[in-house]
Design a protein around this motif. Structure first.
Motif, short mmCIF file in Angstrom:
data_model
loop_
_atom_site.label_atom_id
_atom_site.label_comp_id
_atom_site.label_asym_id
_atom_site.label_seq_id
_atom_site.Cartn_x
_atom_site.Cartn_y
_atom_site.Cartn_z
N MET A 107 0.83 -1.21 0.00
CA MET A 107 0.00 0.00 0.00
C MET A 107 0.87 1.26 0.00
SD MET A 107 -2.83 1.37 2.75
CE MET A 107 -1.57 2.11 3.80
N ILE A 108 1.92 1.26 0.82
CA ILE A 108 2.80 2.44 0.89
C ILE A 108 3.46 2.70 -0.47
CG2 ILE A 108 4.89 3.41 1.97
CD1 ILE A 108 2.38 3.24 3.83
N HIS A 109 3.96 1.64 -1.12
CA HIS A 109 4.56 1.81 -2.45
C HIS A 109 3.55 2.38 -3.44
CE1 HIS A 109 8.37 0.27 -1.43
NE2 HIS A 109 8.13 -1.02 -1.51
N ASP A 110 2.29 1.91 -3.34
CA ASP A 110 1.26 2.41 -4.25
C ASP A 110 1.01 3.89 -4.01
OD1 ASP A 110 -0.61 2.06 -6.33
OD2 ASP A 110 -2.25 1.90 -4.88
N MET A 111 0.95 4.29 -2.74
CA MET A 111 0.75 5.72 -2.43
C MET A 111 1.92 6.56 -2.94
SD MET A 111 -1.02 5.73 1.35
CE MET A 111 -2.74 5.24 1.56
N HIS A 112 3.14 6.03 -2.83
CA HIS A 112 4.31 6.75 -3.36
C HIS A 112 4.19 6.90 -4.88
CE1 HIS A 112 7.07 5.76 0.32
NE2 HIS A 112 6.22 6.76 0.55
N ASN A 113 3.77 5.80 -5.56
CA ASN A 113 3.59 5.86 -7.02
C ASN A 113 2.54 6.89 -7.41
OD1 ASN A 113 5.49 3.87 -7.58
ND2 ASN A 113 4.00 2.19 -7.52
N LEU A 114 1.54 7.07 -6.54
CA LEU A 114 0.47 8.04 -6.79
C LEU A 114 0.91 9.48 -6.46
CD1 LEU A 114 -2.42 5.95 -5.19
CD2 LEU A 114 -2.28 6.57 -7.62
N GLY A 115 2.08 9.59 -5.81
CA GLY A 115 2.59 10.92 -5.44
C GLY A 115 1.99 11.47 -4.16
N TRP A 116 1.44 10.58 -3.31
CA TRP A 116 0.85 11.02 -2.05
C TRP A 116 1.92 11.09 -0.97
CZ3 TRP A 116 -4.41 7.96 -1.28
CH2 TRP A 116 -5.20 8.13 -2.43
N GLU A 117 1.93 12.18 -0.23
CA GLU A 117 2.87 12.38 0.87
C GLU A 117 2.20 11.98 2.18
OE1 GLU A 117 5.91 12.84 3.02
OE2 GLU A 117 6.22 13.51 0.95
N LEU A 118 2.89 11.16 2.98
CA LEU A 118 2.33 10.72 4.26
C LEU A 118 2.98 11.40 5.46
CD1 LEU A 118 2.10 6.97 3.28
CD2 LEU A 118 0.17 8.32 4.10
N ARG A 119 4.22 11.80 5.30
CA ARG A 119 4.94 12.43 6.42
C ARG A 119 4.22 13.69 6.90
NH1 ARG A 119 10.33 11.85 7.83
NH2 ARG A 119 10.68 10.78 5.87
N GLY A 120 3.99 13.76 8.20
CA GLY A 120 3.37 14.95 8.78
C GLY A 120 1.87 15.08 8.56
N LYS A 121 1.25 14.07 7.96
CA LYS A 121 -0.18 14.16 7.64
C LYS A 121 -1.04 13.52 8.73
CE LYS A 121 0.61 15.84 3.48
NZ LYS A 121 0.41 17.25 3.21
N ARG A 122 -2.28 13.98 8.79
CA ARG A 122 -3.27 13.37 9.69
C ARG A 122 -4.00 12.28 8.90
NH1 ARG A 122 -7.28 16.99 12.74
NH2 ARG A 122 -7.08 15.30 14.26
N VAL A 123 -3.90 11.05 9.39
CA VAL A 123 -4.45 9.89 8.68
C VAL A 123 -5.60 9.29 9.49
CG1 VAL A 123 -3.92 7.59 7.74
CG2 VAL A 123 -2.16 9.39 7.71
N LEU A 124 -6.71 9.00 8.81
CA LEU A 124 -7.84 8.31 9.45
C LEU A 124 -8.06 6.98 8.74
CD1 LEU A 124 -10.32 8.30 11.39
CD2 LEU A 124 -11.63 9.33 9.51
N ILE A 125 -8.16 5.90 9.55
CA ILE A 125 -8.41 4.57 9.00
C ILE A 125 -9.77 4.09 9.47
CG2 ILE A 125 -7.60 2.18 8.88
CD1 ILE A 125 -4.80 3.16 9.59
N LEU A 126 -10.57 3.60 8.53
CA LEU A 126 -11.86 2.99 8.86
C LEU A 126 -11.67 1.48 8.92
CD1 LEU A 126 -14.14 4.94 6.33
CD2 LEU A 126 -13.51 5.61 8.66
N GLY A 127 -12.00 0.88 10.07
CA GLY A 127 -11.86 -0.56 10.23
C GLY A 127 -10.72 -0.91 11.17
N ALA A 128 -10.83 -2.11 11.79
CA ALA A 128 -9.79 -2.53 12.74
C ALA A 128 -9.54 -4.03 12.63
CB ALA A 128 -10.20 -2.16 14.16
N GLY A 129 -9.76 -4.59 11.44
CA GLY A 129 -9.55 -6.02 11.23
C GLY A 129 -8.12 -6.35 10.84
N GLY A 130 -7.93 -7.57 10.37
CA GLY A 130 -6.59 -8.05 10.02
C GLY A 130 -5.93 -7.23 8.92
N ALA A 131 -6.73 -6.75 7.97
CA ALA A 131 -6.17 -5.97 6.86
C ALA A 131 -5.54 -4.68 7.39
CB ALA A 131 -7.25 -5.64 5.84
N VAL A 132 -6.21 -4.06 8.36
CA VAL A 132 -5.69 -2.81 8.94
C VAL A 132 -4.45 -3.10 9.79
CG1 VAL A 132 -6.21 -0.90 10.53
CG2 VAL A 132 -7.90 -1.61 8.83
#
Length: 280
Positions: A107-132
Motif C-alpha cells: 500500500m505504501i509503495h502504491d501511495m508513493h507511485n500516486l505521489g501522495w505524501e504521508l509524512r506529517g499528515k493526519r491519517v484516518l483509517i476505517l476498520g480494525a480487522g486483520g487488513a488494517v
C-alpha cells in the motif's frame, strides 16, 4: 529447472495473483511457474509441507489462511510479527521457511507511485480487522503526524491502537468524535464498501487537498470512493495498486529482483474495465 510458486486460499478461483506474477516473470526474465491452489479448512500445514517438499520455493497466502501461515513459518520478519499474520512464505537457503507480510508495504509503495505524501499528515483509517493490522507498521514508519482508527466496535480499534502506539501517535476514535475534525488521508480498511455500506461520516471530514484510499478494489468506484469524490477529495485510489504492490514485494523476497508495477496496474485496470463493460 523451473522454480515453483503458488497462492493458497479458499476460495481461490477469483485470485489475480497468477496473472500478476506471470506479468512479473515475463518482465524480468525469470524461469518460474505460479499456480493457485484451493486448500480445505484445517489442511493448511499439510498442503504447505507437501508444496515445499516437492520443491516449491514460495507461497502467497490469502483468506482464510494468514494466521495458519504465521504459525507455519519457522521464522518471521519484524513486520509479519507486528501484523500477526503472514501473506508470503519464502524458502530460505538453509531449508527453513520465512514468513513475511507484504500488504502494508504494498500500500505504501502504491501511495508513493500516486505521489501522495504521508509524512506529517493526519491519517484516518476505517476498520480494525486483520487488513488494517497489516498496514499499521509500514504506515507509521512514514512518520504521519497522527493515525486515528475508527471501527464500529470501538474496543477493537482501541486494542489495535494500543498494540502500535510505541511506533507513533496512533489512537482510536469513535464515529461521534470525528465531528469537527479534518484529515489529510482517509483509508478504508473494511470490505463494507464493496457491499454498498459506509459508516455515517461527517460531511466536512476531508481537509483541503485530502486523498482517499480504499484497500478494496473493483471495476467501478466503491461506495467509499464515491463518497470521497462528492465530498471534495483531491485524489482517490482503490486497492488494485496495493494488490500488485504486495505481490511485487513478495516477488522481490523470492527473486531479489524488483519488478515494475505501473505497467501491470495499467494492464489489469484495462482488463477489469473491459470485462465490466462486456457484462453490462
Amino acid at each position: 529447472m523451473t522454480d515453483l510458486y503458488a497462492v493458497f486460499g479458499n476460495p481461490i478461483n477469483h485470485s489475480k495473483s497468477p496473472h500478476i506474477h506471470r506479468h512479473f516473470a515475463e518482465q524480468t526474465g525469470q524461469d518460474m511457474t505460479y499456480t493457485k491452489q484451493q486448500v480445505a479448512p484445517g489442511e493448511f500445514d499439510q498442503a504447505a509441507t507437501e508444496f515445499f517438499d516437492k520443491g516449491g520455493k514460495g507461497l502467497n497466502i490469502t483468506v482464510p489462511f494468514k494466521l495458519d501461515a504465521y504459525s507455519f513459518a519457522a521464522r518471521l520478519t519484524p513486520r509479519a510479527r507486528r501484523a500477526g499474520a503472514v501473506n508470503t512464505l519464502a524458502l530460505q537457503t538453509d531449508g527453513t521457511v520465512l514468513g513475511d507480510n507484504t500488504d502494508g508495504i504494498g500500500m505504501i509503495h502504491d501511495m508513493h507511485n500516486l505521489g501522495w505524501e504521508l509524512r506529517g499528515k493526519r491519517v484516518l483509517i476505517l476498520g480494525a480487522g486483520g487488513a488494517v493490522r497489516g498496514i499499521l507498521q509500514p504506515l507509521l514508519e512514514q512518520e504521519p503526524q497522527e493515525v486515528a482508527i475508527v471501527n464500529r466496535t470501538h474496543h477493537k480499534a482501541e486494542q489495535l491502537a494500543n498494540g502500535f502506539h510505541d511506533l507513533g501517535d496512533v489512537r482510536a476514535l469513535t464515529l461521534e468524535a470525528l465531528a469537527g475534525q479534518q484529515f489529510d488521508i482517509l483509508i478504508n480498511g473494511t470490505s463494507a464498501s464493496l457491499h454498498g455500506e459506509l459508516p455515517p461520516l461527517p460531511d466536512d471530514l476531508l481537509a483541503p487537498g485530502a486523498c482517499c484510499y480504499d484497500m478494496m478494489y473493483s471495476a467501478e468506484p466503491t461506495v467509499f470512493l464515491q463518497w470521497a469524490q462528492t465530498h471534495g477529495a483531491a485524489a482517490v485510489a482503490d486497492g488494485l495498486g496495493m494488490l500488485i504492490g504486495q505481490a511485487a514485494e513478495a516477488f522481490y523476497l523470492w527473486r531479489q529482483i524488483r519488478p515494475e508495477v505501473v505497467p501491470v496496474i495499467t494492464a489489469m485496470r484495462r482488463q477489469m474495465t473491459e470485462k465490466n463493460q462486456n457484462h453490462k
